[in-house]
Design a protein around this motif. Sequence first.
Motif, mmCIF file in Angstrom:
data_model
loop_
_atom_site.group_PDB
_atom_site.id
_atom_site.type_symbol
_atom_site.label_atom_id
_atom_site.label_comp_id
_atom_site.label_asym_id
_atom_site.label_seq_id
_atom_site.Cartn_x
_atom_site.Cartn_y
_atom_site.Cartn_z
ATOM 1 N N GLU B 51 43.348 -3.415 23.808
ATOM 2 C CA GLU B 51 44.506 -4.075 23.232
ATOM 3 C C GLU B 51 44.638 -3.743 21.755
ATOM 4 O O GLU B 51 43.721 -3.222 21.128
ATOM 5 C CB GLU B 51 44.371 -5.591 23.410
ATOM 6 C CG GLU B 51 44.584 -6.051 24.836
ATOM 7 C CD GLU B 51 44.022 -7.435 25.049
ATOM 8 O OE1 GLU B 51 44.816 -8.360 25.208
ATOM 9 O OE2 GLU B 51 42.794 -7.587 25.052
ATOM 10 N N SER B 52 45.778 -4.117 21.204
ATOM 11 C CA SER B 52 46.026 -3.909 19.788
ATOM 12 C C SER B 52 44.933 -4.583 18.966
ATOM 13 O O SER B 52 44.560 -5.723 19.240
ATOM 14 C CB SER B 52 47.392 -4.528 19.467
ATOM 15 O OG SER B 52 47.704 -4.287 18.138
ATOM 16 N N LEU B 256 41.083 -6.967 33.740
ATOM 17 C CA LEU B 256 42.202 -7.722 33.151
ATOM 18 C C LEU B 256 43.307 -6.762 32.693
ATOM 19 O O LEU B 256 44.492 -6.968 32.974
ATOM 20 C CB LEU B 256 41.706 -8.550 31.949
ATOM 21 C CG LEU B 256 42.805 -9.234 31.126
ATOM 22 C CD1 LEU B 256 43.462 -10.347 31.935
ATOM 23 C CD2 LEU B 256 42.253 -9.795 29.827
ATOM 24 N N LEU B 257 42.904 -5.693 31.989
ATOM 25 C CA LEU B 257 43.898 -4.733 31.503
ATOM 26 C C LEU B 257 44.680 -4.122 32.661
ATOM 27 O O LEU B 257 45.906 -4.041 32.629
ATOM 28 C CB LEU B 257 43.221 -3.605 30.723
ATOM 29 C CG LEU B 257 42.734 -3.902 29.311
ATOM 30 C CD1 LEU B 257 42.117 -2.638 28.718
ATOM 31 C CD2 LEU B 257 43.875 -4.393 28.430
ATOM 32 N N PRO B 276 48.455 -14.958 34.956
ATOM 33 C CA PRO B 276 47.805 -14.110 33.963
ATOM 34 C C PRO B 276 46.904 -14.960 33.065
ATOM 35 O O PRO B 276 47.066 -16.166 33.012
ATOM 36 C CB PRO B 276 48.981 -13.555 33.173
ATOM 37 C CG PRO B 276 50.082 -14.540 33.341
ATOM 38 C CD PRO B 276 49.828 -15.320 34.592
ATOM 39 N N SER B 277 45.967 -14.304 32.424
ATOM 40 C CA SER B 277 45.083 -15.051 31.532
ATOM 41 C C SER B 277 45.901 -15.665 30.414
ATOM 42 O O SER B 277 46.816 -15.053 29.885
ATOM 43 C CB SER B 277 44.023 -14.112 30.960
ATOM 44 O OG SER B 277 44.226 -13.925 29.580
ATOM 45 N N ARG B 278 45.598 -16.883 30.058
ATOM 46 C CA ARG B 278 46.370 -17.550 29.016
ATOM 47 C C ARG B 278 45.826 -17.271 27.637
ATOM 48 O O ARG B 278 46.464 -17.526 26.646
ATOM 49 C CB ARG B 278 46.350 -19.048 29.263
ATOM 50 C CG ARG B 278 47.494 -19.360 30.159
ATOM 51 C CD ARG B 278 47.992 -20.734 30.041
ATOM 52 N NE ARG B 278 49.012 -20.809 31.085
ATOM 53 C CZ ARG B 278 49.201 -21.836 31.863
ATOM 54 N NH1 ARG B 278 48.502 -22.913 31.696
ATOM 55 N NH2 ARG B 278 50.122 -21.805 32.778
ATOM 56 N N ASP B 279 44.609 -16.804 27.564
ATOM 57 C CA ASP B 279 43.996 -16.675 26.255
ATOM 58 C C ASP B 279 44.300 -15.331 25.647
ATOM 59 O O ASP B 279 44.591 -14.372 26.331
ATOM 60 C CB ASP B 279 42.492 -16.856 26.374
ATOM 61 C CG ASP B 279 42.176 -18.171 27.039
ATOM 62 O OD1 ASP B 279 42.645 -19.190 26.528
ATOM 63 O OD2 ASP B 279 41.518 -18.147 28.095
ATOM 64 N N GLU B 280 44.240 -15.299 24.355
ATOM 65 C CA GLU B 280 44.468 -14.057 23.648
ATOM 66 C C GLU B 280 43.196 -13.655 22.914
ATOM 67 O O GLU B 280 42.247 -14.409 22.824
ATOM 68 C CB GLU B 280 45.624 -14.231 22.664
ATOM 69 C CG GLU B 280 46.926 -14.543 23.376
ATOM 70 C CD GLU B 280 48.092 -14.584 22.411
ATOM 71 O OE1 GLU B 280 47.992 -13.988 21.330
ATOM 72 O OE2 GLU B 280 49.092 -15.219 22.764
ATOM 73 N N ARG B 296 37.478 -15.003 27.312
ATOM 74 C CA ARG B 296 38.556 -14.743 28.271
ATOM 75 C C ARG B 296 38.035 -14.352 29.640
ATOM 76 O O ARG B 296 38.818 -14.022 30.522
ATOM 77 C CB ARG B 296 39.452 -13.616 27.734
ATOM 78 C CG ARG B 296 40.076 -13.931 26.396
ATOM 79 C CD ARG B 296 40.656 -12.689 25.755
ATOM 80 N NE ARG B 296 41.936 -12.291 26.321
ATOM 81 C CZ ARG B 296 42.545 -11.134 26.038
ATOM 82 N NH1 ARG B 296 41.967 -10.274 25.218
ATOM 83 N NH2 ARG B 296 43.702 -10.849 26.569
#
Lengths: 331, 329
Positions: B51-52, B256-257, B276-280, B296
């Motif tokens: 991820e970014s 997850l990705l 989807p997962s709620r966490d960032e 996560r």
Amino acid sequence: MAADALLEVRNLSVRFATGDGPVYAVNDLDLEVRRGEVLGMVGESGSGKSQTWLAVMGLLAKNGRAEGSVCLGGKEILNLPQRALTRLRGDRMAMIFQDPMTAMNPFLTVGRQMTEVLEWHRHLSRREARARCVAALESVHISDAARRLSMYPHEFSGGMRQRVMIATALLTEPELLICDEPTTALDVTVQAQILALLDELRQRFGTAIVLVTHDLGVIAQLADRVTVMYAGRQVEQAEVHSLYGAYRHPYTEGLLRSVPRLDEPRSARLATIPGRPPDLASRPAGCPFEPRCAYVTEICRQQMPPLVSVGDAHLRACHYDGALGRLEPDA
Amino acid sequence: MSESALLEVRDLDVHFPVRGPGLLRPMLTLRAVDQVSFDVQPGEVLGVVGESGCGKSTLSRALLRLIPTTAGSVRLHGVELTTLDRAAMRPLRRSMQMVFQDPLASLDPRMTVGEIIAEPLKALLPRMGRAEREQRVLRTMQQVGLLPAQINRYPHEFSGGQAQRIGIARALVVEPELVVCDEPVSALDVSIKSQVINLLLDLRAELGLTYIFVAHDLATVRHIADRVMVLYLGRVMEITDRDALYARPLHPYTRLLLSAVPIPDPTIARRRRAAPSRDELPSPLALPSGCAFRTRCPLADARCVAERPILREIDGRYVACHHAEAAAA
Ligand SMILES: Nc1ncnc2c1ncn2[C@@H]1O[C@H](COP(=O)(O)OP(=O)(O)OP(=O)(O)O)[C@@H](O)[C@H]1O
Ligand SMILES: Nc1ncnc2c1ncn2[C@@H]1O[C@H](COP(=O)(O)OP(=O)(O)O)[C@@H](O)[C@H]1O
Ligand code: SF4
Ligand code: SF4
Ligand SMILES: [Mg+2]
Ligand SMILES: [Mg+2]
């Protein structure tokens, strides 16, 4: 006209005056958004997606002019006076953008920006407004909402800022929510969360949603109907399953065939659409896709193909009548 | 460590000093790249995803020494790069070049295309004569699909896809072995993206190039890469051959990705529309203890809180997860 149409766009054109002459950003657009549906609009950058919806919202840049007709619930709203538009925007329709940061004031707390919307449109007291905001943030799954109201936009992640924008847009319970590339700047993981959220809101509140994106994967997940834009024109419009399963326009074929896909075996080369999208400063007499199309015939150069029904609520603008499938990976 | 590796990276750290939040704004260390180890074999394409903010660009720049490294080792053909000074580094710069994400922003608007592409030749092969340099520039332009007539034009006269061809030509003109591509197609339109991806693959075949290919988009990486490295908060989560990774991802983060990649087929897309997962991503300044992904991860347990998983070999893959066997089984 469909009986359940919430928004009807007829013959909409958007033109910008520039130093180099006019730019024809949107041309003769006809579409409708039905109550409670998700309408997906897909196209590459510069195809006129954003200007279509900015025109509907009355938010075009100063050098832009919209012509045609846009009716919301049967009432003409195109080019209404600014005051009436401002009211309409908060009350019945709202728009969110790709980069939530630019739509927010960095110097105001999130709570301040949200309550302002309510005080303006609904004449609620501060206290009532605050309670509404907390509820709205909770409905987009922002935890600890009361405390977050006193935070500034930069203290939120990109995904959270987009949630805040959605919550703000929902405060006045609009019938129509226009989302212009709402997930383009986000990671796929966060994108999945935002799309799930939009889906949930549509089901809970019956909000009609316009989902604008260049990503056919995003549209496939959420949209009921899809329209494909090219060079400021609609080239195909259909129910989502027939668009993906039985597309009838060469450009749609190109879009679907040239992206690498996880649901298909890996190929050595990708199919490509040669060339690039045209400059909207010129208006070709014929089909705008002609220089890139694998199915060109003589008439394509001479006549603009009109958007016509090819059955089953499926519309397309193309002269070619044969089967598609000619697009192969280039050697 | 294999003897034939073109590039060997061991325990690489890139740390940034940053001011923390709060009244005192204490100095904190941001571990943008944290104990990263991997090899790149000659001729292969190593995809890098995450991820970014996971450290992809920082890693790319550190490999080319465009930014300083904090600790660890980067060796090109066995030569340690992290301790070389500028002068000693110069001949090696010819071997490693970079293509950047934003094509227009990475080109100097006041230089012509010819000047932009010739610049690395002047800097890295200063003794090359003018005529030869011009020849090289023209040949490279042709390789990437630019017309000789465009040599005196300026970047703003080009579209995004063409500008990226200029960026690729600038990297290739010195005949590098390794090209690090940091999201080379992310900013391009759908119909242009596939043209540039095909070009990169053709050039690789034609010139025997080795790529490190950084991207957000896992479908693009599957198309172009032979092996894939998954980064999370500066750490390697998994390094696996492409087919194995996409068929059976072992690391929970890789899963997850992959589950979040949108599929352009409404039937599949709707079937997959699971919660989807709620966490960032947690703040990179306050990494979780133990496994960085544990906040996560659906499999996280006490061990994941207490102990940082090391990258270990399972079934010919490298995975940093205490419970990777659960997925392998
Ligand atoms: N010069 C810098 N000073 C401080 N922090 C930095 C600096 N450069 C990068 N970082 C931080 O290092 C981490 C990794 O950043 P990096 O740009 O390498 O991520 P990335 O994986 O390339 O992300 P993206 O997908 O957005 O390009 C981030 O937390 C970033 O904020
Ligand atoms: N203020 C403006 N002046 C001149 N041209 C504009 C202006 N705003 C947009 N355009 C042009 O209108 C066309 C359509 O733009 P837009 O709707 O934003 O595309 P997209 O499909 O990427 O959202 C583009 O060619 C763009 O350059
Ligand atoms: S009208 Fe002609 S040029 Fe246009 S898309 Fe159809 S076949 Fe191609
Ligand atoms: S080590 Fe634990 S928390 Fe980390 S990925 Fe594996 S199971 Fe999840
Ligand atoms: Mg737009
Ligand atoms: Mg980056």
